[in-house]
Design an enzyme around this catalytic site. Structure first.
Site, mmCIF file in Angstrom:
data_model
loop_
_atom_site.group_PDB
_atom_site.id
_atom_site.type_symbol
_atom_site.label_atom_id
_atom_site.label_comp_id
_atom_site.label_asym_id
_atom_site.label_seq_id
_atom_site.Cartn_x
_atom_site.Cartn_y
_atom_site.Cartn_z
ATOM 1 N N ASP A 284 32.909 36.232 29.839
ATOM 2 C CA ASP A 284 32.663 37.142 30.955
ATOM 3 C C ASP A 284 31.835 38.355 30.522
ATOM 4 O OD1 ASP A 284 33.344 37.983 33.717
ATOM 5 O OD2 ASP A 284 34.334 39.637 32.688
ATOM 6 N N GLU A 326 28.126 34.253 30.728
ATOM 7 C CA GLU A 326 27.937 34.842 32.058
ATOM 8 C C GLU A 326 27.080 36.089 31.876
ATOM 9 O OE1 GLU A 326 29.217 37.407 35.699
ATOM 10 O OE2 GLU A 326 30.007 37.753 33.714
ATOM 11 N N ASP A 391 30.897 35.608 42.750
ATOM 12 C CA ASP A 391 30.270 36.932 42.732
ATOM 13 C C ASP A 391 29.137 37.015 43.751
ATOM 14 O OD1 ASP A 391 31.824 38.311 40.908
ATOM 15 O OD2 ASP A 391 30.730 37.508 39.193
ATOM 16 N N ARG A 507 32.970 40.960 48.051
ATOM 17 C CA ARG A 507 32.912 39.603 47.498
ATOM 18 C C ARG A 507 34.037 38.730 48.044
ATOM 19 N NH1 ARG A 507 32.759 40.911 41.238
ATOM 20 N NH2 ARG A 507 34.333 42.364 42.011
HETATM 21 C C1 GLC Z 1 32.127 39.209 35.845
HETATM 22 C C2 GLC Z 1 32.908 38.523 36.936
HETATM 23 C C3 GLC Z 1 33.135 39.480 38.050
HETATM 24 C C4 GLC Z 1 33.880 40.670 37.533
HETATM 25 C C5 GLC Z 1 33.199 41.261 36.297
HETATM 26 C C6 GLC Z 1 34.133 42.175 35.572
HETATM 27 O O1 GLC Z 1 30.873 39.584 36.253
HETATM 28 O O2 GLC Z 1 32.247 37.372 37.359
HETATM 29 O O3 GLC Z 1 33.806 38.878 39.121
HETATM 30 O O4 GLC Z 1 33.962 41.635 38.530
HETATM 31 O O5 GLC Z 1 32.833 40.290 35.360
HETATM 32 O O6 GLC Z 1 35.091 41.449 34.847
#
Ligand code: GLC
Length: 635
Positions: A284, A326, A391, A507
């Protein structure tokens, strides 16, 4: 022996002795992988932590953790390690299909997810991403992205034992379990966070805490605001007046990876999860994990070194586990996270965003350019291609790519935001703005696929667009990922605005509960759910049976039509036949003329409809239509 070799040997001997003292002798299989990966891990530690004495200690501790973790790794998982080792490109198969859902919203809890396995098999899933399911604060927890313990499942969803059992059941069903590794931050309720603010020895440096605004002000000269609706800047104030780094929500506190003890602690959590049977960790928010004054504090070189170091630890102790990056950032940065030594998989936010861009503009050129120029990946890695995620959609295309087509990035993004939140006359989209920043004009968009594509607005092209967007994600290679519920055309859920825990975060509009009624209609083609489901499952079945759609190789194919996105897929083995994908994002039908198609033998088959076709007649693409043609190049 060079000085460098001596250093590595000394560090290896130190780590080994430390491990023997605390865990016992290295097992043979571990020893082999230790020999193969320790030099790399050592070099990474040197670059991250220099000669700090605690860096050397932390490295030895990490090795001890890895050795212990390997000893404790269930035999079943060791067998899986061997299986993956014999077939390292397993995730390149055209049979791969991902699904993602919230455990509570989709199925109530882990038991409910297990009950859905027959449906997942019906759909053809081979990969299931369960959204964050760890213990987290009551009320708003950013959908679980604020973790209070990595070793406890949120009791409302189940237990860690149930998660491990579920992983085993999924494995038997041919489905790999994917969970998040939320390692940029913890929740403010995590034990480490509590001890850090209490000033407990060993924990003060787990987070970035400053006595006054001097350093926060200095950092904020150059960092972006990520969640401006929640708090301005990147810091929040503690009750005692100090300031702590919180990139996302005020209750998500960024970890301080400049402290090697943080690496050691998170490596322990990662290894724990690996032994529960998780096969892929979704890494993440990778862009944010390292900070340096005077920079954007995003995608710094050390962020890569950290990921590589975590990767090296896994190679020793849970070798079949993969990382998915990500990184929802500029495409030049996204690509930097992708390599076998870092993240083997990555979301493809560019293709996602440009698919929506193309549908709004009815012009496929920017998407085509990205596919032609930005799709290639190193061997041993793959994209995860998706139409939308949990997201928001951010318009992360490169301004220079847009400029090459005469498009000015800034107003174009404004147009796209306005289009998708329904502010433009004639728009088919019913999206909602997310984190609109009045200072910078930045904004993002939320909405389910069906609502963004026009089904909610009753637009005639809505269903076609849903199918077209998925036809792209299913044909460009890598692992296609469905947001579960979208396959039955679920619509926006505006009830989020009535719940104080979700009202501030749009979201939630696209994170509805499992749309039970739509699922019941999935065989009824008199309903949008039924039509979309039938068309999508046909595409999935065809993809899974089409070798040419494996891997990531994508060959350029040009047509004279701005609304047509075209490319060829030759498969992993570079087969004699290819799949030619033709997709029309426009509202008008297009005739692709015979000359354009003259490089192929004239007889082809549309593998989706099963219909033969003579390319000497050219090819007709309806509005929002597409074709997957099996073609044989003539030269
Ligand atoms: C990532 C997740 C998102 C979250 C962020 C903070 O971007 O996909 O949903 O708000 O991390 O953890």
């Amino acid at each position: 022996m060079t000085q460098l070799d001596e250093d590595v040997q000394a560090a290896a001997a130190f780590a080994r002795a430390h491990t023997e003292q605390h865990v016992g002798a290295f097992e043979e299989a571990f020893q082999k992988r230790f020999d193969a990966h320790f030099p790399r891990l050592h070099a990474l530690f040197r670059r991250l932590y220099g000669d700090r004495g605690d860096g050397r200690e932390a490295l030895a501790d990490v090795i001890a953790l890895a050795a212990a973790s390997w000893q404790a790794r269930p035999l079943e998982l060791k067998a899986r390690d061997d299986l993956r080792d014999a077939d390292p490109d397993w995730f390149q198969s055209q049979r791969m299909l991902g699904g993602v859902c919230y455990v509570d919203r989709y199925a109530g809890g882990l038991t409910g997810i297990r009950d859905q396995i027959p449906y997942f098999q019906e759909l053809g899933l081979t990969y299931l991403h369960l959204m964050p399911l760890f213990e987290s604060p009551e009320g708003n927890s950013d959908g679980g992205y604020a973790v209070s313990s990595y070793r406890r499942v949120n009791p409302a969803l189940g237990t860690m034992e149930e998660l491990a059992e579920l992983a085993a059941d999924l494995r038997l069903a041919g489905i790999s379990l994917v969970v998040d590794f939320i390692f940029n931050h913890t929740s403010n309720e995590h034990g480490w966070a509590q001890r850090a603010i209490a000033g407990d020895e060993g924990f003060e440096d787990f987070y970035l805490i400053f006595p006054d605004r001097t350093m926060p002000d200095a950092y904020e000269q150059t960092v972006r605001e990520i969640f401006p609706d929640d708090h301005p800047g990147a810091f929040v104030q503690l009750d005692d007046g100090r300031w702590i780094w919180a990139t996302f929500y005020h209750f998500q506190w960024d970890l301080n990876y400049a402290n090697p003890a943080v690496f050691r602690a998170m490596a322990g959590e990662m290894l724990f999860l690996a032994n529960q049977g998780v096969e892929i960790l979704r890494m993440d928010a990778v862009a944010f994990i390292w900070k340096r004054l005077g920079t954007s504090c995003e995608s710094l070189p050390e962020a890569h070194l950290l990921l590589q170091a975590f990767n090296a630890v896994l190679r020793m102790a849970a070798p079949s586990l993969l990382f998915k990056s990500e990184a929802i950032v500029h495409p030049d940065e996204v690509i930097e996270y992708i390599s076998p030594a870092e993240c083997q998989l990555s979301y493809n936010p560019l293709q996602m965003a440009l698919t929506w861009e193309a549908l709004a503009t009815r012009d496929g050129r920017l998407l085509k350019k990205a596919l032609d120029e930005r799709h290639a990946l190193p061997d041993g890695t793959a994209w995860v291609n998706y139409v939308r995620s949990h997201d928001d959609i951010g318009w992360t295309f490169a301004d220079e790519d847009a400029a090459a087509l005469g498009i000015d990035g800034y107003p174009h993004r404004r147009f796209l935001n306005d289009f998708y939140v329904g502010r433009l006359p004639g728009t088919f989209a019913r999206g909602v703005p997310f984190q609109e920043n009045l200072k910078t004009g930045d904004a993002r968009v939320t909405g389910t696929t069906a609502s963004l594509a026009g089904i909610e607005a009753g637009d005639d092209g809505g269903e076609d667009r849903v199918v077209l967007a998925h036809a792209l994600a299913l044909s460009t290679g890598g692992i296609p990922l469905l947001y579960l519920g979208d396959e039955v055309a679920q619509l926006n859920d505006y009830a989020y605005a009535d719940d104080p825990d979700t009202a501030g975060d749009s979201r939630w509009v696209h994170r509805p509960r499992r749309p039970a009624e739509a699922y019941e209609q999935r065989t009824d083609v008199a309903t949008p759910a039924g039509r979309v489901f039938q068309r999508l499952t046909r595409l999935i079945d065809v993809r899974q049976a089409t070798d040419e759609l494996a891997g990531n190789t994508l060959l350029r194919f040009d047509t004279p039509h701005a609304s047509v996105v075209a490319f060829q897929r030759p498969g992993v083995e570079l087969l004699a036949d290819r799949i030619l994908v033709l997709a029309n994002v426009g509202d008008e039908a297009v005739h692709v003329d015979p000359l354009t198609l003259s490089g192929f033998a004239r007889g082809t088959v549309d593998v989706v409809t099963g219909m033969p076709h003579d390319l000497e007649e050219g090819f007709d693409l309806p509005a929002h239509g597409f074709a997957w043609l099996r073609v044989r190049p003539l030269w």
